[in-house]
Design an enzyme around this catalytic site. Structure first.
Site, PDB file in Angstrom:
ATOM      1  N   THR A  12       0.567  -1.399  -0.065  1.00 11.52           N
ATOM      2  CA  THR A  12      -0.378  -0.123  -0.061  1.00 11.52           C
ATOM      3  C   THR A  12       0.922   1.120   0.078  1.00 11.52           C
ATOM      4  OG1 THR A  12      -1.660  -1.139   0.850  1.00 11.52           O
ATOM      5  CG2 THR A  12      -1.338   1.163   0.839  1.00 11.52           C
ATOM      6  N   THR A  32      -4.467   1.132  -2.552  1.00 14.74           N
ATOM      7  CA  THR A  32      -4.263   0.337  -2.514  1.00 14.74           C
ATOM      8  C   THR A  32      -3.977  -0.488  -3.517  1.00 14.74           C
ATOM      9  OG1 THR A  32      -3.660  -1.057  -1.413  1.00 14.74           O
ATOM     10  CG2 THR A  32      -5.450  -0.693  -0.628  1.00 14.74           C
ATOM     11  N   ASP A  71      -9.381  -8.928   0.866  1.00 17.58           N
ATOM     12  CA  ASP A  71      -9.491  -8.386   1.777  1.00 17.58           C
ATOM     13  C   ASP A  71     -11.405  -8.596   2.798  1.00 17.58           C
ATOM     14  OD1 ASP A  71      -7.494  -7.488   2.898  1.00 17.58           O
ATOM     15  OD2 ASP A  71      -7.919  -5.519   2.071  1.00 17.58           O
ATOM     16  N   SER A  90      -7.745  -1.529   6.171  1.00 11.94           N
ATOM     17  CA  SER A  90      -6.818  -0.741   7.047  1.00 11.94           C
ATOM     18  C   SER A  90      -6.197   0.719   6.971  1.00 11.94           C
ATOM     19  CB  SER A  90      -5.819  -2.194   7.662  1.00 11.94           C
ATOM     20  OG  SER A  90      -6.590  -3.344   8.162  1.00 11.94           O
TER      21      SER A  90
END
Length: 576
Positions: free
Chosen positions: A387, A405, A429, A459
């Site tokens: 990322t 990302t 994810d 995140s």
């Protein structure tokens, strides 16, 4: 209250009881919604500061500022240039989350350009015959790719916040892709690392493996297909990517390789504006990312827990112990509750409530680690470092904190023929298999299960910190460690560190499971390590720690400061 550590069952019952008490205490208190705006409008510093993971991108941002653009135009230039020169970490085949501050009225905004699941998503595609997770389809090839959000997000920034036409802000990236650049060691190493998987896809070989092997650092590397795709985006905005020539090529390439995208998936993509999360801590206001980011909720929850302690009066070991325990509890909630707010009803009022934090704080012993097995148990693996993040403050005082990302290194490794677009592998994810870890060891429940059009939990935690005398713009890559890196960066800023001190400080991380503390070498002195171990913490050394990019602004004298993570030589933090 004390725990009987010889009786783990009793300890677990006590802890769960305390958590229930915390929830009841919250329910009996008035609910407080997080404020949607930072402090009042700020007078600009006159100069600008940009910190990004690659010097080409930083210079592209300043080039656009020199054309009369603002921080949001510069953000387009930085992001699109990173797509060209740092594809291992982000790109127009991926997505981003952005926290923005507009100087003219002091308002804060959150831009959600996260990827979405295609309409034909089927969780069975990510399972082996025995029902176990199929890591290959989740991470490699077109089935691993969500519908990209970054191109739409860049067009949105230009239309709603920028001063320049989108085409002008994309010009540096188009030129770099067309004329070429010398790849840095990070990119060369990433291509080498994933060479075997890249070799599956002819267009990926054409882009990343000229002459059948990775490029060298002294070679000029060009990407004419991506230059053409960016030109269409600049000329036609949203329609230049999500409809017409580029969209047709994307859908054709994905379906030919076994994927399930449709033209409707692309044309129906929508950028979402959401109210950012704000939390007050020690006289500072932190503005951060709401779901589908899990990071802002976790950071706010941790800070709310820590607000009941005076960390300044503690030695390093006991301060660190409290921070670890707060991390542990926030990540437990991260795993259980969070998902796409358009699909999942989340108890955000509870999670962000200081009363809930009060209850969690009561479960922390001052000199003893709480085993994660006393909370709902799970398993995990090492967090990753893929990322990218950049931070910008312009001369007017506009601020952009943006994290981008494609998920894992070089995303899905799949390039759509004729577009130069490297697709993400963000489907991993999702909680493709509930309560089984993804590539970063993060768990998920049904709240983060894949559904058509749904955004996967992230995140990414772009954040802005407002104080009476200082402003900080902070973010980092790092998989699940993004959350704790940003948290530690915020604490360091509040403690008075400058941009380089924040970006370069030694780091540690706990994510509930696995039940261990990942520690950067040199983060703790021997006495602190011994004390934490005696408290019951398991410490494990790790070498790779993100790529933080920080900008700070001293409001008393107008001085700007910018720093890129000193661990990575390709980055550039610059004031001009």
């Amino acid at each position: 209250m004390t725990f009987s550590w010889k009786r783990p069952l009793r300890g677990r019952v006590v802890l769960v009881s305390l958590l229930l008490v915390a929830s009841v205490a919250w329910a009996d208190q008035p609910r407080t919604q997080p404020a949607a705006t930072p402090p009042a409008a700020l007078k600009g510093p006159g100069k600008a500061a940009i910190a990004s993971a690659n010097f080409h991108a930083t210079e592209a941002g300043f080039e656009v500022l020199a054309k009369g653009g603002n921080a949001f135009d510069a953000a387009i230039a930085v992001a699109s240039t990173l797509s060209v020169v740092e594809p291992e970490s982000s790109g127009i085949g991926g997505g981003f989350l952005a926290v923005l501050h507009r100087a003219s009225d002091g308002k804060a905004f959150f831009i959600d350009a996260r990827e979405t699941a295609p309409a034909a998503v089927n969780a069975k595609d990510y399972l082996n015959k025995d029902g176990s997770p199929n890591r290959d389809t989740a991470l490699n090839g077109p089935l691993s790719a969500g519908i990209p959000g970054e191109p739409a997000g860049l067009a949105w920034l230009a239309a709603h916040y920028g001063k320049l036409p989108l085409k002008a802000s994309l010009a540096p990236a188009i030129r770099t892709a067309r004329d070429g650049f010398k790849p840095d060691s990070r990119l060369v190493n990433a291509i080498t690392e994933r060479q075997k998987t890249l070799s599956r896809w002819p267009a990926s070989v054409e882009k990343f493996l000229p002459n059948g092997k990775p490029p060298t650092e002294d070679a000029i590397w060009r990407d004419p297909d991506q230059a053409r795709t960016l030109e269409l985006l600049g000329d036609k905005g949203f329609d230049g990517f999500y409809k017409g020539e580029t969209a047709d090529k994307l859908v054709s390439a994905v379906r030919a390789a076994g994927g399930n995208w449709t033209a409707k998936d692309l044309s129906g993509y929508q950028v979402k504006e959401r109210a950012p999360i704000t939390v007050d801590y020690r006289g500072y206001r932190i503005v951060t990312a709401p779901p589908p980011s899990s990071g802002g909720v976790a950071v706010a929850e941790i800070l709310n827990i820590l607000s009941g302690f005076d960390l300044t009066k503690l030695d390093q070991a006991h301060r660190t112990h409290l921070v670890i325990e707060a991390m542990r509890r926030a990540f437990r909630d991260h795993n259980d509750y969070l998902g796409d707010p358009d699909f999942v009803k989340m108890p955000l009022d509870m999670l962000l409530s200081p009363y809930y934090a009060d209850g969690l704080r009561q479960t922390i012993l001052p000199d003893k680690a709480t085993p994660s097995s006393m909370l709902p148990s799970s398993t995990g693996v090492d967090p990753g470092m893929h990322t990218t993040h950049f931070s910008i403050i312009d001369g007017e005082g506009n601020i952009a904190s943006i994290t981008l990302t494609v998920n894992y290194t070089l995303g899905s490794t799949f390039v759509a023929k004729g577009t130069g677009v490297l697709l993400n592998d963000e489907m991993d994810d999702f909680a493709l298999v509930p309560d089984k870890p993804n590539v970063y060891g993060l768990l998920g429940s049904k709240a983060n299960a894949p559904e058509p059009g749904k955004r996967m939990l992230s995140s990414m935690t772009p954040s802005i910190v407002f104080g009476k005398d200082r402003v900080g713009v902070i973010g980092s890559p790092g998989g699940s460690t993004i959350i704790t890196q940003v948290l530690e960066g915020i604490l360091a800023f509040i403690d008075g560190k400058d941009a380089l001190g924040i970006a370069g400080q030694k780091r540690f991380h706990h994510q509930f499971m696995p039940d261990r503390v990942d520690v950067e070498e040199g983060a703790f002195d021997p006495a602190t390590t011994e004390t934490l171990t005696r408290m019951g913490h398991t410490l494990k050394s790790r070498e790779s720690w993100g790529f933080m990019n920080v900008v700070t602004w001293d409001l008393k004298n107008g001085k700007l400061d910018a720093a890129s993570d000193p661990r990575r030589p390709s980055g550039l933090g610059k004031v001009q």
